[in-house]
Design a protein around this motif. Structure first.
Motif, PDB file in Angstrom:
ATOM      1  N   PRO A   1      -5.869  29.414  31.293  1.00  0.00           N
ATOM      2  CA  PRO A   1      -5.198  28.612  32.323  1.00  0.00           C
ATOM      3  C   PRO A   1      -6.021  28.554  33.599  1.00  0.00           C
ATOM      4  O   PRO A   1      -6.833  29.448  33.877  1.00  0.00           O
ATOM      5  CB  PRO A   1      -3.887  29.379  32.555  1.00  0.00           C
ATOM      6  CG  PRO A   1      -4.216  30.805  32.220  1.00  0.00           C
ATOM      7  CD  PRO A   1      -5.238  30.742  31.120  1.00  0.00           C
ATOM      8  N   ALA A   2      -5.832  27.484  34.363  1.00  0.00           N
ATOM      9  CA  ALA A   2      -6.475  27.379  35.682  1.00  0.00           C
ATOM     10  C   ALA A   2      -5.959  28.514  36.559  1.00  0.00           C
ATOM     11  O   ALA A   2      -4.816  28.940  36.424  1.00  0.00           O
ATOM     12  CB  ALA A   2      -6.152  26.026  36.305  1.00  0.00           C
ATOM     13  N   PRO A   3      -6.820  29.052  37.438  1.00  0.00           N
ATOM     14  CA  PRO A   3      -8.142  28.546  37.824  1.00  0.00           C
ATOM     15  C   PRO A   3      -9.305  29.159  37.041  1.00  0.00           C
ATOM     16  O   PRO A   3     -10.457  28.963  37.404  1.00  0.00           O
ATOM     17  CB  PRO A   3      -8.220  28.952  39.298  1.00  0.00           C
ATOM     18  CG  PRO A   3      -7.471  30.252  39.347  1.00  0.00           C
ATOM     19  CD  PRO A   3      -6.346  30.112  38.352  1.00  0.00           C
ATOM     20  N   MET A   4      -9.021  29.885  35.957  1.00  0.00           N
ATOM     21  CA  MET A   4     -10.080  30.594  35.237  1.00  0.00           C
ATOM     22  C   MET A   4     -10.948  29.646  34.419  1.00  0.00           C
ATOM     23  O   MET A   4     -10.498  28.615  33.947  1.00  0.00           O
ATOM     24  CB  MET A   4      -9.460  31.616  34.278  1.00  0.00           C
ATOM     25  CG  MET A   4      -8.612  32.669  34.915  1.00  0.00           C
ATOM     26  SD  MET A   4      -7.999  33.795  33.635  1.00  0.00           S
ATOM     27  CE  MET A   4      -6.602  34.521  34.504  1.00  0.00           C
ATOM     28  N   SER A   5     -12.201  30.067  34.223  1.00  0.00           N
ATOM     29  CA  SER A   5     -13.058  29.479  33.191  1.00  0.00           C
ATOM     30  C   SER A   5     -13.852  30.623  32.565  1.00  0.00           C
ATOM     31  O   SER A   5     -13.925  31.716  33.131  1.00  0.00           O
ATOM     32  CB  SER A   5     -13.990  28.418  33.777  1.00  0.00           C
ATOM     33  OG  SER A   5     -15.231  28.984  34.156  1.00  0.00           O
TER      34      SER A   5
END
Length: 631
Positions: A190-194
């Motif tokens: 999920p945002a904000p992760m990458s």
């Protein structure tokens, strides 16, 4: 619908990256096959790939400039109320050179700046550049229907519709350990992760202002505010309003200058959308996927019944496991970060085959998260309103643990569900919701990670993120669980899946259930209107019962699943043992624990696989991504 990318160089070192803009833009060619162009000035570059949907002429190409050249925009999405906004701007003396919604958005931003965002009905990610101020405004739609990644260091700010575009600017390739820990629990990020350290996703409902060396991020929409409103009418009044809002939402999403159809799985959600579209169009094309030889996963019986009832021209794409295997390599390469929802594969296949007939498809995504359509919602209701059966099921966890469990047949799947129900019954409310939202426990993840990777994980930061994600769950409440699903599952899993898989084939997918007026209304409804002891999505099913065959209502939730366990145990067994999860490969990576992975493989190939196939699939998706983008 398009692909966007760009760079803001903060200094001369950053400017050395400007030549990479063309490569980054080309990396998004699948999202927009109709046109490519870039804009470059001394320190800023914008790239765009176009899929022509509204105003097919070259006048609608991007990057689009205001007549005096001061403002530039690259835009991915659709603004459904652009004609009304255009009329208002015209009455104020604004003149237009095109018929596109892009030019309307450009003028809205020129005249209103970020204050234009709440006036937009649509889905979008865009970058708006003021040449005079040397300032970029980036924004993402309310629910994260359109993606937007970004990266910042001392020399540059980079953004793109997909992570692979950002990686063309030569950023450091390093796995984010906390993102990996999260991914292996949820099967998505999920945002904000990458997955790449230093790269983030702009959150839904946020905008960012980039100038000089600063990036300021603000919220322009907050989902939690919609749960603060309370509908005070009767159930019948709520049905009438739902019918009105659904019709308005579908009507808005029929605006296009290209052929249009719908996905029709045979479930309630896509069937309702298809029925409403059929009432408003003369000749509707509907599309679905079936599985040869796997009746447990095949819903074409229901899709055919709906198509016949609404009079659509229906096309069923019957796929075998061998057919799916042929789609696998190309599908996995569409993920510029790991993504392990296995239903992405049929969406990929469906999108490719659908694009042969139409350029725009409407889907039923979002209804489960709005109205409570997942099996976990029924499970939560029973956990929080236990009768004798629920108390007994919760107390017999030791028995369910002895039974073979898998998703591959009804009895083994029931044992799997009962085991998870018993486990959840022993937890507090927020942990119950988390357990049913995740695919693997944190302990299960640590068992398959290497010591080196475990040392890199900031468990305190993860716990802080998790507690912040769950902090609104203060009591047994279906609406509070739905808020989590909309914040987490909807934007991180469902919408990301549909965007990536459809745009891999330049197919635009529109989601009528996520009209912001409809979302606000749904979130204001009492939870009893949505889920009770005998029914999920109650108000949705009751409101549109007269439009569809009786056989599709209140039947067990199936989901857009694939026969993954059978596939992994047979066609993919050799690749699992000799390629993706071979001991030599695992040792060379130093990311996963050799014995932990071997134990997981033994579980997969046993008579009691449980959810191991989902965990192995998550590893396969990671390994394929790592080989393509990180090795």
């Amino acid at each position: 619908m398009c692909g966007i990318t760009g760079i803001f160089a903060f200094n001369e070192i950053g400017r050395f990256n400007l030549p990479n803009l063309s490569l980054a833009t080309e990396e998004l060619s699948h999202r927009g096959p109709d046109h490519q162009n870039i804009y470059v000035d001394e320190f800023v570059g914008l790239g765009h790939r176009r899929l022509s949907v509204i105003d097919l002429s070259s006048a609608g190409n991007q990057p689009m400039s205001a007549h005096d050249g001061r403002y530039q925009i690259v835009f991915n999405g659709e603004i459904y109320n652009y004609k009304q906004l255009r009329q208002d701007l015209t009455s104020r003396g604004v003149t237009f050179q095109t018929e596109s919604d892009t030019e309307v958005l450009l003028q809205m931003l020129i005249h209103h700046g970020a204050d234009a965002l709440p006036q937009l009905n649509g889905f979008f990610a865009f970058a708006f550049y003021d040449v005079q101020k040397q300032e970029i405004l980036l924004a993402r739609d309310r629910y994260g229907i359109k993606p937007l990644y970004y990266f910042k260091d001392e020399d540059r700010f980079i953004f793109g519709s997909e992570l692979k575009a950002i990686m063309k600017f030569g950023i450091e390739k390093k796995v984010d350990a906390n993102a990996l820990f999260t991914y292996l629990q949820l099967n998505y990020l999920p945002a904000p992760m990458s997955m790449v350290k230093g790269v983030k996703k702009l959150m839904p409902g946020q905008y960012a202002v980039v100038k000089k060396k600063s990036v300021e991020i603000n919220n322009w929409y907050q989902l939690k505010d919609t749960f603060g409103q309370q509908f005070s009418g009767t159930y019948n009044e709520a049905q009438e309003k739902l019918r009105l809002l659904m019709n308005q939402s579908v009507e808005r999403r029929l605006v296009a200058d290209v052929p249009l159809g719908t996905f029709l799985s045979g479930g309630v959600d896509s069937s309702i959308i298809s029925a409403l579209v059929a009432e408003k169009t003369n000749h509707l094309h509907t599309f679905s996927i079936g599985y040869k030889g796997h009746s447990y996963f095949d819903e074409t019986e229901y899709a055919n019944a709906v198509a016949k009832h609404i009079g659509s021209e229906h096309q069923v794409f019957q796929l075998s496991l061998d057919d799916l295997y042929t789609y696998l390599p190309k599908m996995l390469r569409q993920f510029s970060e790991p993504f392990a929802d296995s239903s992405a594969l049929p969406v990929y296949a469906l999108s490719q085959l659908t694009k042969e007939k139409v350029t725009v498809a409407l889907s039923g995504d979002g209804a489960d998260e709005l109205f409570g359509g997942y099996n976990k919602h029924a499970a939560l209701y029973r956990l929080w309103h236990p009768g004798l059966k629920e108390k007994l099921a919760g107390s017999l966890g030791f028995l369910w643990n002895l039974l073979p469990k898998s998703r591959n047949n009804p009895l083994a799947n029931k044992a799997r569900q009962l085991s998870k129900f018993a486990e959840a019954s022993k937890l507090d409310v927020s942990e119950q919701v988390w357990l049913l939202a995740s695919l693997q426990s944190g302990r299960g993840v640590t068992d398959i990670l290497s010591d080196d990777m475990l040392e890199e994980i900031d468990f305190e930061a993860f716990d802080l993120w998790k507690s912040g994600t769950l902090n609104h769950i203060t009591q047994p409440s279906i609406n509070q669980a739905l808020q989590l699903d909309q914040q987490l599952v909807l934007q991180g899993d469902m919408l990301q899946k549909v965007d990536l898989m459809s745009m891999a084939h330049a197919l635009e997918v529109r989601v009528p259930f996520l009209d912001h007026e409809l979302v606000a209304f749904a979130n204001s409804l009492p939870e009893g209107f949505k889920v009770n002891g005998s029914m999920k999505k109650r108000i949705l099913q009751d409101t549109f019962r007269d439009k569809l065959p009786a056989k599709i209502y209140n039947r067990p939730k199936h989901g857009f699943e694939v026969p993954l366990l059978s596939w992994l145990q047979n066609q993919l067994k050799g690749d699992i043992n000799n390629k993706w999860l071979s001991q030599d490969f695992i040792e060379s990576q130093a990311i996963f624990d050799v014995e932990g992975v071997e134990k997981l493989k033994r579980k997969l190939f046993s008579s009691d696989p449980g959810d191991s196939h989902a965990h192995v699939w998550a590893l396969i998706c990671f390994q394929e991504w790592w080989n393509v983008f990180m090795k």
